[in-house]
Write an enzyme that holds these catalytic residues in place. Structure first.
Site, mmCIF file in Angstrom:
data_model
loop_
_atom_site.group_PDB
_atom_site.id
_atom_site.type_symbol
_atom_site.label_atom_id
_atom_site.label_comp_id
_atom_site.label_asym_id
_atom_site.label_seq_id
_atom_site.Cartn_x
_atom_site.Cartn_y
_atom_site.Cartn_z
ATOM 1 N N PHE A 97 0.813 -1.225 0.000
ATOM 2 C CA PHE A 97 0.000 0.000 0.000
ATOM 3 C C PHE A 97 0.838 1.264 0.000
ATOM 4 C CE2 PHE A 97 -2.533 -3.316 2.236
ATOM 5 C CZ PHE A 97 -3.455 -3.529 1.227
ATOM 6 N N ARG A 145 2.119 15.454 -6.288
ATOM 7 C CA ARG A 145 0.929 14.762 -6.800
ATOM 8 C C ARG A 145 -0.347 15.353 -6.199
ATOM 9 N NH1 ARG A 145 -0.604 10.044 -9.783
ATOM 10 N NH2 ARG A 145 1.563 9.593 -10.295
ATOM 11 N N GLU A 192 -4.725 2.478 -7.526
ATOM 12 C CA GLU A 192 -4.989 3.546 -6.559
ATOM 13 C C GLU A 192 -6.303 4.320 -6.770
ATOM 14 O OE1 GLU A 192 -1.015 4.944 -7.691
ATOM 15 O OE2 GLU A 192 -0.821 5.568 -5.622
HETATM 16 N N1 MTE Z 1 -3.674 -4.140 -3.520
HETATM 17 C C1 MTE Z 1 -3.316 -5.019 -2.567
HETATM 18 N N2 MTE Z 1 -4.047 -6.135 -2.401
HETATM 19 N N3 MTE Z 1 -2.241 -4.805 -1.760
HETATM 20 C C2 MTE Z 1 -1.481 -3.662 -1.880
HETATM 21 O O1 MTE Z 1 -0.517 -3.488 -1.138
HETATM 22 N N4 MTE Z 1 -1.147 -1.529 -3.078
HETATM 23 C C3 MTE Z 1 -1.782 -0.456 -3.861
HETATM 24 C C4 MTE Z 1 -2.506 -1.042 -5.077
HETATM 25 N N5 MTE Z 1 -3.318 -2.154 -4.687
HETATM 26 C C5 MTE Z 1 -1.844 -2.699 -2.883
HETATM 27 C C6 MTE Z 1 -2.957 -3.006 -3.702
HETATM 28 C C7 MTE Z 1 -0.855 0.563 -4.332
HETATM 29 S S1 MTE Z 1 -0.384 1.767 -3.260
HETATM 30 C C8 MTE Z 1 -0.397 0.590 -5.618
HETATM 31 S S2 MTE Z 1 0.583 1.850 -6.181
HETATM 32 C C9 MTE Z 1 -0.723 -0.468 -6.581
HETATM 33 O O2 MTE Z 1 -1.525 -1.484 -6.002
HETATM 34 C C10 MTE Z 1 0.583 -1.065 -7.093
HETATM 35 O O3 MTE Z 1 0.385 -2.141 -7.922
HETATM 36 P P1 MTE Z 1 0.038 -2.010 -9.485
HETATM 37 O O4 MTE Z 1 0.901 -0.919 -10.034
HETATM 38 O O5 MTE Z 1 0.379 -3.327 -10.015
HETATM 39 O O6 MTE Z 1 -1.408 -1.666 -9.556
HETATM 40 N N1 HPA Z 2 3.603 7.658 -7.385
HETATM 41 C C1 HPA Z 2 3.943 6.675 -6.546
HETATM 42 N N2 HPA Z 2 5.150 6.488 -6.102
HETATM 43 C C2 HPA Z 2 6.101 7.326 -6.527
HETATM 44 C C3 HPA Z 2 5.819 8.368 -7.398
HETATM 45 C C4 HPA Z 2 4.503 8.546 -7.858
HETATM 46 O O1 HPA Z 2 4.172 9.451 -8.641
HETATM 47 N N3 HPA Z 2 6.957 9.033 -7.605
HETATM 48 C C5 HPA Z 2 7.894 8.413 -6.868
HETATM 49 N N4 HPA Z 2 7.381 7.382 -6.225
HETATM 50 MO MO1 MOS Z 3 1.464 3.118 -4.330
HETATM 51 S S1 MOS Z 3 1.276 4.627 -2.951
HETATM 52 O O1 MOS Z 3 2.086 4.257 -5.525
HETATM 53 O O2 MOS Z 3 2.808 2.335 -3.695
#
Ligand code: MTE
Ligand code: HPA
Ligand code: MOS
Length: 785
Positions: free
Chosen positions: A229, A311, A723
């Protein structure tokens, strides 16, 4: 059958349930393994006067205790600005900062050694809150600015002007797996790190720097996380560095894991924000000018605070066209653990400001907030350029607002709620419909790159490895789908390897929701190159020159595990057989793919540019029920539509949508970080920090995807989903505000984030609300009705 677009079950669906999935602390101890822990600094701010570790060191079962003096490389680190000391030198800046690290044979020795560490400190005045930091001018760096138009002139001619302040709380990540790392020393100064991290490359580099060895001496591996997360984007590094220091010194494997409570107390959270705003608008609620000062609580070091602040400034518009806008952002320095990335990465904080402003405008004009939202919505042909200069293409926001308004029966329900509120003496209802427009791409251009390695074996099975890390979001499953479809094989023929820095170098964190977009595209690139070579091999096998079928690789197709010439599809070869032939002919069966996001660019100095490849959009309408006597609130119904383009995996996207929404709902309602006067986190365990549980899930929760086939820019027309849905949780807070507004008092204006039951009650207590409560109680108790 292509797997893209199908509900392929999550990679770990079965193994999570059966318990077969291995999380780091499930790994059995290695021979000679030590358990590591810290001696925490006991104050939020102070000087280290004396440290006597002799008794602790003499304790049986203690293998080593290291301090800042024992760091062979750099003790100073940081992902953006190097302003963080791993181990306290003279001065500590947060409660729990490690003074020493203990390596012990077992948990008992670790516990005893911690108690025997004699530490003398001298208190220094601490700063905890944004207000305190502003008063004492405690900031990181310089203010950041973004603006458009002539805000002063627009205010001068504005029909209405409002001023306000919104306080926005932080959030604990509450991943189920605490921060953890296992360090295994190798030959000649080499080190292998198993880490629960979103950013293996950063762990690799940070460990190398603390040990004073070249980057190639350290390999970081992450099989999966039990949730990240954002909390493991940078802050997985500290446990890894500490384990590595002990492993290098003792030449034994070392495991460092925080208990849940220590993880909650000692690691960073979502940034709390404070927004001071002024908005000008006309009689229809159309915003003509807005001026916002944003302050974030950065904690004790920079970490990612400037990227998070940026952001938040880039998302302050959310779904709305702001012709004249001025935003100034500052990061406050406080004596708390450094705040860090958290799902949404500042976006939710910025968006809550504009959504709150819209509610306030509606209150002044006594019109429905949804009308104000629709009136201010970004347009399709005009009013479609953001305050930082990015033009919206394929803008679905106007359609989303109107579709959901009709679909969830907004207007009729709103009238019904008004009737209810005017009658009920015990409860209040409220409803709000809000949107999200979330920019996809790292705002730092460099980070928008990825590489992948695809290896094909002689039976036609495949392993893909990328820099993407699996934290539950399903990125491994999606990447398997991409590889399977690119090679035209069954998804059961593909395995995703644990993420590891010796296979994929210089990777970006799995963050910014771009994990699949970036790493999936890199994997597709590798597959296409392999497919090209296999097509040449297959063309030669399938050719029938006598029948006029020449060997032309352009006509070779890969599907369902078969390879055929499209001009003569009735004859085919199994994928595995082509692979065997390729191997016989000494054709390479492995490939490296690479991808960069095209076009993204943003100038930090001018605050202008197009930082995002595209936007993921959505809308949600939430309805709440509030008990007028206790402030207890429940969410009774939610209707939600997401535009995720053409979903890569609707089942997983749905899970992300609901999970994100509920996590956002938790942030704006029950989750409150409460600190004691020494800066100690009081809500530091599952018993005192209230995340949503199964009974908090709205009983009516309608979730669907908008069929949007126009999104052309991303992988197979899909859109990132990780997100954005979190932002829609804000609609629950807005619904609470809507309910409070029906009281006709200033209660709604006093609501901050989070709207806990306690705070809702505090808002209702006030002349009118209080009088109604007293009257009701008197009647109930005296007259029995
Ligand atoms: N979903 C689960 N189950 N666990 C996680 O830790 N992290 C979130 C989101 N969904 C998370 C999650 C966050 S902060 C991000 S940035 C994205 O998943 C990252 O993964 P992705 O880029 O593959 O979507
Ligand atoms: N999003 C999430 N994580 C990051 C970013 C962003 O834009 N830039 C650096 N780390
Ligand atoms: Mo997600 S806050 O960009 O790891």
């Amino acid at each position: 059958m292509p797997s893209i677009g199908k509900d392929i079950a999550h990679d770990s669906a079965v193994t999570h349930v059966t318990g077969e999935s291995v999380f780091l602390d499930d790994m059995p101890p290695l021979a000679g393994e030590l358990l590591a822990g810290i001696v925490p600094f006991p104050l939020a701010h102070g000087k280290l006067k004396r440290l006597d570790l002799s008794a602790a060191r003499a304790l049986p079962g203690v293998a080593a205790i290291l301090t800042a003096d024992d760091v062979p490389g750099h003790n100073l680190f940081g992902p953006a600005v190097k302003d963080e000391l791993l181990l306290v030198e003279d001065e500590a800046v947060f409660l729990g900062q490690p003074v020493a690290i203990i390596g012990a044979e077992n948990a008992d020795a670790l516990y005893q050694a911690r108690k025997l560490a004699a530490i003398e400190v001298e208190p220094l005045p601490p700063v905890f809150t944004i207000d305190q930091a502003i008063a004492e001018a405690q900031f990181f760096g310089n203010p950041r600015n973004m603006s458009r138009g002539d805000t002063d002139a627009a205010f001068a001619t504005a029909e209405n002007v409002i001023d306000g302040i919104l306080e926005i709380g932080g959030q604990e990540h509450f991943y189920l797996e605490s921060q953890i790392a296992i360090a295994i020393p190798g030959e000649q100064g080499q080190m292998t790190i198993h880490s629960s991290t979103q950013h293996p490359s950063e762990v690799q580099m940070m460990v190398a720097e603390v040990l004073g060895v070249p980057f190639n001496h350290v390999v970081c591996i992450c099989k999966r996380m039990g949730g990240g997360f954002g909390g493991k984007e940078t802050q997985a590094a500290q446990p890894a560095m500490m384990a590595a220091l002990l492993a290098a010194r003792t030449r034994r494997p070392v495991r460092f894991v925080y208990s849940k409570d220590d993880d909650m107390r000692f690691t960073g959270k979502r940034h709390p924000f404070k927004a001071v705003y002024r908005a000008g608008f006309n009689k229809d609620g159309i915003i003509t000018a807005i001026d916002v000062k944003l302050y974030s609580n950065g904690g004790c070091s920079t970490d990612l605070s400037f990227a998070v602040l940026e952001r938040s400034m880039l998302h302050l518009d959310n779904a709305y066209y702001l012709p004249n806008v001025r935003i100034e952002g500052r990061v406050c320095r406080t004596n708390l653990p450094s705040n860090t990335a958290f799902r949404g990465f500042g976006g939710p904080q910025g968006i809550s400001v504009i959504e709150n402003v819209i509610e306030e405008i509606a209150a002044v004009l006594k019109i429905d907030p949804l009308n104000v939202r629709q009136a201010n919505s970004y347009g399709i042909e005009s009013r479609n350029v953001t305050h930082y200069g990015q033009r919206l293409t394929n803008n679905v926001l106007p359609a989303l607002f109107q579709t959901l308004r009709e679909e969830c029966n907004y207007d009729a329900r709103k009238r019904e709620i008004d009737r209810f509120n005017s009658k009920s003496e015990t409860h209040l209802r409220g409803m709000a419909l809000s949107a999200v427009k979330f920019g996809i791409s790292f705002t730092r251009r460099t980070m928008n790159q990825a590489n992948a390695l695809v290896n094909v074996y002689q039976d036609g099975s495949v392993i893909v490895s990328t820099g993407a890390t699996e934290m539950g979001q399903g990125v491994f499953t999606r990447i398997k789908q991409v590889v399977a479809d690119e090679l035209g094989i069954l998804i059961t023929s593909v395995i995703t390897a644990p993420t590891s820095t010796d296979k994929n170098n210089n990777t970006s964190p799995t963050a910014a929701s771009a994990g699949t977009d970036l790493n999936g595209a890199a994997a597709a690139d590798a597959c296409r190159k392999i497919r090209q070579r296999l097509a040449t091999v297959a063309a030669a096998i399938l050719a029938r020159p006598a029948e006029g079928l020449t060997a032309e690789s352009d006509h070779i197709r890969f599907a369902d595990g078969l390879v055929f010439d499209e001009r003569s599809p009735e004859r085919f070869i199994a994928f595995g057989d082509v692979v065997c032939q390729a191997y016989e002919q000494r054709v390479s069966l492995g490939e490296r793919g690479f991808y960069i996001t095209p076009g993204v660019d943003f100038n930090r100095e001018t605050g202008k540019g197009s930082p995002f490849l595209y936007y993921t959009n959505g809308v949600a309408c939430s309805e709440v029920l509030i008990d007028r006597f206790t402030g207890e609130m429940s969410v009774t119904r939610v209707d939600l539509i997401m535009d995720v383009g053409k979903p890569l995996n609707p089942g997983i996207d749905r899970g992300q949508t609901i999970g994100g929404f509920v996590q956002g709902m938790g942030w704006v309602t029950g989750e409150e970080l409460v600190y004691g006067e020494k800066g100690q986190l009081l809500s530091n365990s599952p018993t005192t920090y209230k995340i949503p549980n199964i009974s908090d899930i709205p009983p009516v929760l309608n979730v669907r995807f908008l069929e949007n086939l126009d999104s052309k820019v991303s992988l197979y027309r899909s859109k990132a989903v990780g997100e954005p849905p979190l932002v829609l949780g804000i609609s629950v807070w807005l619904a609470v505000k809507d309910a409070l507004r029906s009281l006709g008092t200033d209660a709604a204006g006093r609501l901050s984030i989070p709207a806990t039951g306690e705070r809702i009650l505090a808002c209702m207590v006030g002349d009118y609300g209080e009088r109604r409560r007293v009257e009701f109680l008197a009647r109930y108790l005296l007259d029995g009705k």
